[in-house]
Scaffold this motif. Sequence first.
Motif, PDB file in Angstrom:
ATOM      1  N   ALA A  28      66.674  32.895  95.651  1.00 61.81           N
ATOM      2  CA  ALA A  28      67.791  31.963  95.493  1.00 61.81           C
ATOM      3  C   ALA A  28      69.052  32.418  96.213  1.00 61.81           C
ATOM      4  CB  ALA A  28      68.088  31.751  94.011  1.00 61.81           C
ATOM      5  N   GLN A  29      69.354  33.719  96.139  1.00 63.46           N
ATOM      6  CA  GLN A  29      70.604  34.207  96.733  1.00 63.46           C
ATOM      7  C   GLN A  29      70.513  34.384  98.247  1.00 63.46           C
ATOM      8  OE1 GLN A  29      69.303  35.483  93.916  1.00 63.46           O
ATOM      9  NE2 GLN A  29      70.893  35.124  92.378  1.00 63.46           N
ATOM     10  N   PHE A  30      69.324  34.152  98.837  1.00 62.46           N
ATOM     11  CA  PHE A  30      69.142  34.407 100.257  1.00 62.46           C
ATOM     12  C   PHE A  30      68.858  33.153 101.077  1.00 62.46           C
ATOM     13  CE2 PHE A  30      68.200  38.264  97.952  1.00 62.46           C
ATOM     14  CZ  PHE A  30      68.930  39.211  98.646  1.00 62.46           C
ATOM     15  N   ALA A  31      68.350  32.102 100.441  1.00 61.23           N
ATOM     16  CA  ALA A  31      68.044  30.876 101.172  1.00 61.23           C
ATOM     17  C   ALA A  31      69.299  30.347 101.863  1.00 61.23           C
ATOM     18  CB  ALA A  31      67.465  29.834 100.223  1.00 61.23           C
ATOM     19  N   ASP A  32      69.114  29.911 103.116  1.00 58.37           N
ATOM     20  CA  ASP A  32      70.268  29.532 103.920  1.00 58.37           C
ATOM     21  C   ASP A  32      69.787  28.615 105.050  1.00 58.37           C
ATOM     22  OD1 ASP A  32      73.246  30.408 104.439  1.00 58.37           O
ATOM     23  OD2 ASP A  32      72.282  30.491 106.408  1.00 58.37           O
ATOM     24  N   ASP A  33      70.730  27.973 105.707  1.00 59.98           N
ATOM     25  CA  ASP A  33      70.368  27.095 106.819  1.00 59.98           C
ATOM     26  C   ASP A  33      70.091  27.854 108.108  1.00 59.98           C
ATOM     27  OD1 ASP A  33      70.481  24.753 105.332  1.00 59.98           O
ATOM     28  OD2 ASP A  33      72.613  24.445 105.725  1.00 59.98           O
ATOM     29  N   GLU A  34      70.359  29.131 108.115  1.00 65.41           N
ATOM     30  CA  GLU A  34      70.116  29.951 109.302  1.00 65.41           C
ATOM     31  C   GLU A  34      68.803  30.720 109.159  1.00 65.41           C
ATOM     32  OE1 GLU A  34      72.068  29.925 111.988  1.00 65.41           O
ATOM     33  OE2 GLU A  34      73.416  28.477 111.023  1.00 65.41           O
ATOM     34  N   ALA A  35      68.071  30.836 110.263  1.00 59.78           N
ATOM     35  CA  ALA A  35      66.841  31.620 110.282  1.00 59.78           C
ATOM     36  C   ALA A  35      67.170  33.095 110.023  1.00 59.78           C
ATOM     37  CB  ALA A  35      66.146  31.452 111.629  1.00 59.78           C
ATOM     38  N   PRO A  36      66.309  33.846 109.348  1.00 52.95           N
ATOM     39  CA  PRO A  36      64.973  33.468 108.864  1.00 52.95           C
ATOM     40  C   PRO A  36      64.962  32.926 107.439  1.00 52.95           C
ATOM     41  CG  PRO A  36      65.283  35.804 108.520  1.00 52.95           C
ATOM     42  CD  PRO A  36      66.564  35.291 109.131  1.00 52.95           C
ATOM     43  N   PHE A  37      66.112  32.475 106.950  1.00 50.03           N
ATOM     44  CA  PHE A  37      66.236  32.111 105.539  1.00 50.03           C
ATOM     45  C   PHE A  37      66.115  30.611 105.285  1.00 50.03           C
ATOM     46  CE2 PHE A  37      68.959  35.829 106.471  1.00 50.03           C
ATOM     47  CZ  PHE A  37      68.220  36.791 105.795  1.00 50.03           C
ATOM     48  N   SER A  39      63.341  28.536 105.946  1.00 49.08           N
ATOM     49  CA  SER A  39      62.009  27.962 105.707  1.00 49.08           C
ATOM     50  C   SER A  39      61.201  28.925 104.860  1.00 49.08           C
ATOM     51  CB  SER A  39      61.275  27.683 107.021  1.00 49.08           C
ATOM     52  OG  SER A  39      60.771  28.882 107.590  1.00 49.08           O
ATOM     53  N   PHE A  40      60.199  28.380 104.180  1.00 53.15           N
ATOM     54  CA  PHE A  40      59.407  29.216 103.289  1.00 53.15           C
ATOM     55  C   PHE A  40      58.665  30.300 104.059  1.00 53.15           C
ATOM     56  CE2 PHE A  40      55.501  29.951 100.695  1.00 53.15           C
ATOM     57  CZ  PHE A  40      56.133  30.546  99.607  1.00 53.15           C
ATOM     58  N   ALA A  41      58.060  29.937 105.180  1.00 50.29           N
ATOM     59  CA  ALA A  41      57.283  30.917 105.939  1.00 50.29           C
ATOM     60  C   ALA A  41      58.166  32.046 106.464  1.00 50.29           C
ATOM     61  CB  ALA A  41      56.557  30.233 107.090  1.00 50.29           C
ATOM     62  N   SER A  42      59.310  31.691 107.046  1.00 47.77           N
ATOM     63  CA  SER A  42      60.139  32.725 107.670  1.00 47.77           C
ATOM     64  C   SER A  42      60.813  33.623 106.641  1.00 47.77           C
ATOM     65  CB  SER A  42      61.182  32.081 108.590  1.00 47.77           C
ATOM     66  OG  SER A  42      62.033  31.201 107.875  1.00 47.77           O
ATOM     67  N   ILE A  43      61.206  33.078 105.492  1.00 46.15           N
ATOM     68  CA  ILE A  43      61.845  33.928 104.486  1.00 46.15           C
ATOM     69  C   ILE A  43      60.805  34.837 103.821  1.00 46.15           C
ATOM     70  CG2 ILE A  43      61.681  32.430 102.426  1.00 46.15           C
ATOM     71  CD1 ILE A  43      64.626  33.152 101.856  1.00 46.15           C
ATOM     72  N   CYS A  44      59.566  34.357 103.731  1.00 48.34           N
ATOM     73  CA  CYS A  44      58.497  35.217 103.212  1.00 48.34           C
ATOM     74  C   CYS A  44      58.222  36.374 104.165  1.00 48.34           C
ATOM     75  CB  CYS A  44      57.222  34.412 102.992  1.00 48.34           C
ATOM     76  SG  CYS A  44      57.243  33.356 101.522  1.00 48.34           S
ATOM     77  N   ARG A  45      58.203  36.092 105.466  1.00 44.87           N
ATOM     78  CA  ARG A  45      57.993  37.152 106.448  1.00 44.87           C
ATOM     79  C   ARG A  45      59.130  38.159 106.394  1.00 44.87           C
ATOM     80  NH1 ARG A  45      54.901  40.387 107.986  1.00 44.87           N
ATOM     81  NH2 ARG A  45      53.396  38.656 108.042  1.00 44.87           N
ATOM     82  N   TRP A  46      60.365  37.673 106.269  1.00 41.86           N
ATOM     83  CA  TRP A  46      61.514  38.570 106.134  1.00 41.86           C
ATOM     84  C   TRP A  46      61.358  39.486 104.929  1.00 41.86           C
ATOM     85  CZ3 TRP A  46      64.923  38.142 101.886  1.00 41.86           C
ATOM     86  CH2 TRP A  46      66.036  38.979 101.922  1.00 41.86           C
ATOM     87  N   ALA A  47      60.960  38.910 103.771  1.00 40.25           N
ATOM     88  CA  ALA A  47      60.781  39.703 102.554  1.00 40.25           C
ATOM     89  C   ALA A  47      59.678  40.737 102.733  1.00 40.25           C
ATOM     90  CB  ALA A  47      60.473  38.781 101.376  1.00 40.25           C
ATOM     91  N   PRO A  58      63.100  29.550  94.020  1.00 39.54           N
ATOM     92  CA  PRO A  58      63.969  28.585  93.343  1.00 39.54           C
ATOM     93  C   PRO A  58      63.474  27.172  93.592  1.00 39.54           C
ATOM     94  CG  PRO A  58      65.029  29.377  95.345  1.00 39.54           C
ATOM     95  CD  PRO A  58      63.752  30.159  95.193  1.00 39.54           C
ATOM     96  N   SER A  59      63.084  26.477  92.547  1.00 38.82           N
ATOM     97  CA  SER A  59      62.403  25.190  92.710  1.00 38.82           C
ATOM     98  C   SER A  59      63.339  24.077  93.155  1.00 38.82           C
ATOM     99  CB  SER A  59      61.723  24.794  91.395  1.00 38.82           C
ATOM    100  OG  SER A  59      62.685  24.492  90.397  1.00 38.82           O
ATOM    101  N   TRP A  60      64.660  24.295  93.073  1.00 39.58           N
ATOM    102  CA  TRP A  60      65.619  23.266  93.459  1.00 39.58           C
ATOM    103  C   TRP A  60      65.898  23.265  94.968  1.00 39.58           C
ATOM    104  CZ3 TRP A  60      66.851  27.626  90.598  1.00 39.58           C
ATOM    105  CH2 TRP A  60      67.647  28.580  91.244  1.00 39.58           C
ATOM    106  N   ASP A  61      65.419  24.272  95.688  1.00 43.04           N
ATOM    107  CA  ASP A  61      65.749  24.400  97.102  1.00 43.04           C
ATOM    108  C   ASP A  61      64.640  23.775  97.951  1.00 43.04           C
ATOM    109  OD1 ASP A  61      66.345  25.294  99.735  1.00 43.04           O
ATOM    110  OD2 ASP A  61      67.554  26.909  98.875  1.00 43.04           O
TER     111      ASP A  61
END
Length: 368
Positions: A28-37, A39-47, A58-61
């Motif tokens: 939730a605190q990391f999702a953003d309009d800028e890559a890699p945050f 999309s689901f795939a890119s934020i998972c790869r970042w993690a 976060p189900s609301w995002d």
Amino acid sequence: MPELGRNVPEIEWVNTMKTIKGPAIFLAQFADDEAPFNSFASICRWAADLGFKGVQVPSWDSRLIDLRLAAESLDYCDELNGLAAEQGVQITELSTHLQGQLVAVHPAYDETFDGFAPPEVRGNPKARANWAADQLMLAAKASCNLGLSAHATFSGALAWPYIYPWPQRPAGLIETAFDELAKRWRPILDAFDNAGVDLCYEIHPGEDLHDGASFEMFLDRVEQHPRCNILFDPSHFVLQSIDYLAFMDIYRDRIKMVHVKDAEFNPNGRMGAYGGYQSWVERAGRFRSLGDGQVDFKGIFAKLAAMDFDGWAVLEWECCLKHPEVGAREGAAFIGDHIIQVTDRAFDDFADAGSDEAMNRKMLGIGG
């Protein structure tokens, strides 16, 4: 040690303890309009690149998940799970913190919390609460479709403005608030029960369920519902001066989720727990990145290992000083270093002399 050749029954020590899963990270605190945050795939790869093994979503995002589609489509959930696996992580839980907050809102907070809701229900408390309850119902189905066993949320609050007993509270005010809170949540708890998923309330200031006593008041009113459980986050206990290790002993059977978050509380001659209306940087109590605060994580992870907690250790990053990406990178290593790989044998097995019932009775002097 027993003598060689002695006829002693072989006794196998059976390990029942479980090793905590992790590290994982709440997105939730990391999702953003800028890559890699973004999309689901890119934020998972970042993690995954930081060393995390799981992600709490976060189900609301909508950048990360379509909650309604997840509730309706097994194929979509299989796709999400597969996408996470391809990036090197797995989905640990879903969260409805923002929607759960809207299940119960005191009128004093109507305008503040309207921003959590879609435009079509803003300014209409009843419609907003109905929308929030529907979101929780969808989350129960989505969690089941994703193969998850626990879900994170907030309780919302009707009584919070009356947390301090001045002016004197009218008799029955708090009881009425908790009766209503339980009435709103009972059908949601039943839906999670039908889905086979534990609903875990984060014990948190600003919610009516903000400590053990308030959780018990609610639990009584939902008749000890088996799906009414706890998301344990020690940072919120530090800021309330609650003994969080003792809390773990008292509610061990209800703790089904854990947020690993640090905090510090440094009261002084000018302020204490209430914070004097100051910013997070200036408050006596504030959240910190892992390892920078006062939480006894060695004690917490030892208790989790001893109580057979087999859920995920999930980093929730919140810090008023450190950059979030630094906190995430350090947090993955911090959690990994604190997870206790539980033993598969008793430490004193080397001294096992063996036994049988006859020997036990003889040693106790109780004969044949």
